[in-house]
Design an enzyme around this catalytic site. Structure first.
Site, PDB file in Angstrom:
ATOM      1  N   SER A 149       0.585 -15.207  -8.197  1.00 32.54           N
ATOM      2  CA  SER A 149       0.879 -15.107  -6.770  1.00 32.54           C
ATOM      3  C   SER A 149       1.170 -16.504  -6.198  1.00 32.54           C
ATOM      4  CB  SER A 149      -0.312 -14.431  -6.077  1.00 32.54           C
ATOM      5  OG  SER A 149       0.021 -13.994  -4.802  1.00 32.54           O
ATOM      6  N   ARG A 218      -6.780  -9.210   6.751  1.00 30.88           N
ATOM      7  CA  ARG A 218      -7.192  -8.898   5.390  1.00 30.88           C
ATOM      8  C   ARG A 218      -6.852  -7.461   5.014  1.00 30.88           C
ATOM      9  NH1 ARG A 218      -7.700 -11.545   0.702  1.00 30.88           N
ATOM     10  NH2 ARG A 218      -9.439 -10.843  -0.569  1.00 30.88           N
ATOM     11  N   ASP A 311       4.152  -4.006  -8.809  1.00 29.77           N
ATOM     12  CA  ASP A 311       3.928  -5.055  -7.813  1.00 29.77           C
ATOM     13  C   ASP A 311       5.086  -5.055  -6.821  1.00 29.77           C
ATOM     14  OD1 ASP A 311       3.501  -7.369  -6.349  1.00 29.77           O
ATOM     15  OD2 ASP A 311       3.103  -8.630  -8.090  1.00 29.77           O
ATOM     16  N   HIS A 344       0.113  -5.612  -7.047  1.00 24.79           N
ATOM     17  CA  HIS A 344       0.028  -7.072  -7.156  1.00 24.79           C
ATOM     18  C   HIS A 344      -1.335  -7.519  -7.703  1.00 24.79           C
ATOM     19  CE1 HIS A 344       1.086 -11.174  -6.309  1.00 24.79           C
ATOM     20  NE2 HIS A 344       0.102 -11.330  -5.454  1.00 24.79           N
ATOM     21  N   ASP A 345      -2.379  -6.791  -7.334  1.00 21.46           N
ATOM     22  CA  ASP A 345      -3.734  -7.099  -7.819  1.00 21.46           C
ATOM     23  C   ASP A 345      -3.845  -7.137  -9.340  1.00 21.46           C
ATOM     24  OD1 ASP A 345      -5.265  -7.668  -5.649  1.00 21.46           O
ATOM     25  OD2 ASP A 345      -6.185  -5.681  -5.467  1.00 21.46           O
TER      26      ASP A 345
END
Lengths: 367, 367
Positions: A149, A218, A311, A344-345
């Site tokens: 990232s 968040r 992602d 993405h995680d």
């Protein structure tokens, strides 16, 4: 195997740092950790570059009764992807952060108060300059840079700015520049923080924190770190209890996001969130160098580009753009798209696949 | 050709409405407009069902110097997709809205103050019940129902709940239930509103409005109405001016979202946003009827399902689920996936393609 008990150390940069925005910073402090040992040739170092909200504590525990190890502990340690039996692994908190490296919550030496929004705007390039000082201080001569990232952006910047030092670069779930959509999500997050009644133009350190705004930022972030498939598998349309017919937490997915928002507030500074997301928005290798191919022209590193099929924040297509430009610039590059439903995680979770790929790539360094 | 100057009318429901949540509502008012004429057989009516934040004013202008026509004026009028030379077109504001139909900003007859959060939670089914009263009042016997997004949910609910009345249903960019990701985006929007310093538990009508929170909710919404490709084409990474190195508006995409957030506040009630997004989250045809096939078992309508290739909020796969269940239930269904780069917003913009498809489908009704 773990690296065991580790300690965060602090390094002070004595000279004034000249930033990309034109301003300067004095007395920059850098929080860092190291795992493994630097060899005699000082060429076995791996610099771990963290994403938006992580810190220098990438592996091991700070004490025996520490509940959680460092944020990439599943990847760093003896026999792990970044094998501390072989490599000297360095991890530091980024400039602008709030985990020991100088940032907007640090004390401004001219006022003896926290910087707040008087802190200068920083860029990914500025983060790398600070890391370079640390690397020189540690006596490292040759370096592998690696990050997911925003960490991948730093790895790219390192390979471009310090071609003689970086012999390998591992760029995971990253891009040479954010998409308009990703900028939009960051803008929403910043807007939520700045709109919080407690924000007070960034001067909230003496009073109530802009908790709600940071929590919303968040929540938005977590939606983008997952993907619809991951959310479907994790939560679906399940209710926490029965439909409440009110505006409290109803669905499991709401409960998850609410929780992620609330715990984030305890560990992260809202101003740092503003500064770091802005640095990410500004990052644009093609623009800075005329083209992405131009950017890579002087690099001497071998590259490994890894992306994840699901992602949608840092997309496989963006990784393929990197690969294409590296090939055009006649650089050595390996590319893997890992099939994953984790969004993405995945770069923090898909340990087995990444370990195999990274170990194989790093064997090239040993030869 | 336009339907010309039109007027919003108001219909009062005298009997008490029993809502799905178990509560009741008295004196419900419905804002509506009609275009074209009801025929003698009273079977040429088309009910337009709006999405999240629209209103009864779907076509024409309210006065000669009105700047903008109704929200679907490009689709409704003489010779248009919904041809007012042939059809009697009805459009009404949904229950819970803030455009003339009873909602949380309406006066609670028991307190003589705006309802605020004392307004009962409403569902898509409740919206349809209110519309049914209007349709009966207008003397309509047979009906085509049509809507995009949340409007499509209402069209589905109509066809399931009133099989003898609905002979055709056009469901555009819609779904039988939101994805976890879409619920998550709605939750963020609600959270931003509720977190606003002016929200005051929904009692803000006498004071400052929760503008910032509603603006953030709208920004999030607009990201989901577009898609990355649309954002890339519209804004890319273009700067509004030069990089400002501060936290103001920097990128074109930020400017767009900021503008959308600010103008929304002038035309929409924050409490209505809470109630309507909640209704959308709760909508779940498969759950209500055991399965989607079961839901369609008693329908007598011909269905047209339209989706857009780049719509990631109400995805083509969700439309295909509708089609699959309709086929399983042995119902007549036409399906078109329109290739578009405009994301979810396409249903308001892709006029030519939709017009052709809808005209062709409605010819079946004339025969």
């Amino acid at each position: 195997m773990s690296v065991g008990i580790v300690e965060t150390k602090y390094f002070q940069i004595n000279e004034e740092m000249k930033l990309e925005c034109g301003k300067t910073l004095k007395n920059v402090q850098v929080a860092y950790e190291t795992y493994g040992n630097l060899n005699d040739k000082k060429d076995n170092a791996i610099l771990i570059l963290h994403a938006l909200t992580a810190d220098a504590h990438a592996a091991g525990k700070h004490s025996e009764d520490d509940k959680k190890p460092g944020w990439w502990d599943n990847m760093i340690g003896p026999d792990k992807a970044f094998d501390t039996n072989k490599f000297f692994v360095i991890s530091s908190n980024v400039l602008g952060g709030c985990k020991g490296t100088t940032g907007p919550s640090s004390i401004n030496p001219e006022t003896n108060k926290p910087w707040g929004l008087d802190f200068p705007i920083i860029t990914v390039s500025d983060m790398v300059e600070v890391q370079k000082k640390l690397i020189d201080f540690l006596g490292v001569k040759k370096l592998t840079v690696v990050g997911g990232s925003m960490g991948g952006m730093q790895a790219l910047e390192w390979s471009v700015n310090y071609p003689d030092m970086v012999d390998s670069a591992i760029v995971i779930a990253s891009t040479s520049r954010l998409s308009a959509q990703a900028i939009a999500f960051n803008a929403v997050g910043r807007n939520a923080i700045i709109s919080d009644e407690n924000f007070n133009n960034g001067n909230y350190y003496d009073g109530k924190l802009p908790e709600k705004g940071l929590g919303i930022a968040r929540m938005v972030g977590h939606i983008t770190y997952l993907c619809e498939e991951a959310m479907h598998n994790k939560f679906g349309r399940d209710f926490k209890g029965i439909p409440a017919f009110d505006f409290g937490i109803d669905f499991e997915v709401e409960s998850y996001l609410d929780y992620q928002g609330r715990i984030f507030v305890d560990r992260f500074d809202a101003n740092s969130y503003l500064y770091i997301t802005k640095a990410v928005d500004y990052f644009d290798l093609p623009k800075k160098h005329g083209s992405l191919k131009n950017a890579f022209e002087k690099t001497k590193a071998r590259f490994l580009v890894v992306c994840f099929s699901s992602d949608w924040l840092f997309t496989p297509n963006q990784s393929k753009e990197l690969v294409k430009a590296l090939i055009q610039a006649q650089k050595e590059v390996s590319f893997v798209e890992i099939q994953s439903t984790l969004g993405h995680d995945a770069f923090l979770i898909e340990v087995d696949n990444q370990t195999k790929i990274i170990k194989s790539f790093l064997r090239g360094k040993e030869e």
